[in-house]
Design an enzyme around this catalytic site. Sequence first.
Site, short mmCIF file in Angstrom:
data_model
loop_
_atom_site.label_atom_id
_atom_site.label_comp_id
_atom_site.label_asym_id
_atom_site.label_seq_id
_atom_site.Cartn_x
_atom_site.Cartn_y
_atom_site.Cartn_z
N LYS A 5 0.04 13.22 -3.09
CA LYS A 5 -1.32 12.80 -3.43
C LYS A 5 -2.26 13.99 -3.23
O LYS A 5 -2.28 14.61 -2.16
CB LYS A 5 -1.71 11.64 -2.51
CG LYS A 5 -2.75 10.71 -3.07
CD LYS A 5 -2.88 9.50 -2.14
CE LYS A 5 -3.88 8.52 -2.63
NZ LYS A 5 -4.09 7.45 -1.64
C1 E4P Z 1 -6.12 4.81 -2.75
O1 E4P Z 1 -5.09 5.39 -2.89
C2 E4P Z 1 -6.88 4.77 -1.51
O2 E4P Z 1 -5.97 4.90 -0.45
C3 E4P Z 1 -7.60 3.47 -1.28
O3 E4P Z 1 -7.38 2.55 -2.32
C4 E4P Z 1 -9.02 3.62 -0.91
O4 E4P Z 1 -9.54 2.34 -0.64
P1 E4P Z 1 -10.87 2.12 0.21
O5 E4P Z 1 -12.03 2.48 -0.66
O6 E4P Z 1 -10.85 0.66 0.53
O7 E4P Z 1 -10.79 2.99 1.42
#
Ligand code: E4P
Length: 218
Positions: free
Chosen positions: A84
Amino acid sequence: MKFFIDTADLDEIKEANDLGVLDGVTTNPSLCAKIGVKDFEAHIAKICKIVDGDVSAEVVSTTYEEMIEEGRQIAAIADNVVVKVPLIKDGIKAINTFSEEGIKTNCTLCFSPTQALIAAKAGATYISPFLGRLDDISTDGMQLIRDIVQIYDNYGYETEVLAASIRHPMHLLECAKEGADVATMPLNVIKSLLKHPLTDSGLERFLKDWEDLQESFK
Ligand code: E4P
């Protein structure tokens, strides 16, 4: 549509996986911090063993050279790991290199259609538009999903739209209607997809009527 769980918590991952509908996992540094992950690589390795699907593990470097080094280490953890990478200039360069090396990537922190277009051109495996965080600042998160799906369809990009920052079942419903390839959700949202009060009251009634029928034969 693929369902990913958005957590680093092993118990939550096991619970979702036991449902038999889980296609992958997304983690991020905040989710790791939330549960106090000490040995990052060992923890990601455990997740990769539980789930038969892609597991996103995020780099914390912000320069091209460091991201490449860190990403290669992450990619070596397991066959189903996805690196990522944040949607910044050096991140896009790194995604391009990873793509050439056959390393899967999830381009994260996407908040605009043009960012998503650049990520696809760089060869990202997944793009992660953050729906809920846009809604949080009074911006239409769903419009971002619609725009990305349309742009990718227009040009036939293979990058998968991974709707992220999903907060409730209506987000998921709208993403499914718009054709997002993947949705990553916390466990409570996955479970909420099952719920309907008429299912609960209907089942209660069926079981009571059946019990009464058995009683009538005694
Ligand atoms: C995506 O990969 C992120 O880890 C996640 O969906 C972020 O979500 P949040 O805005 O609830 O922290």
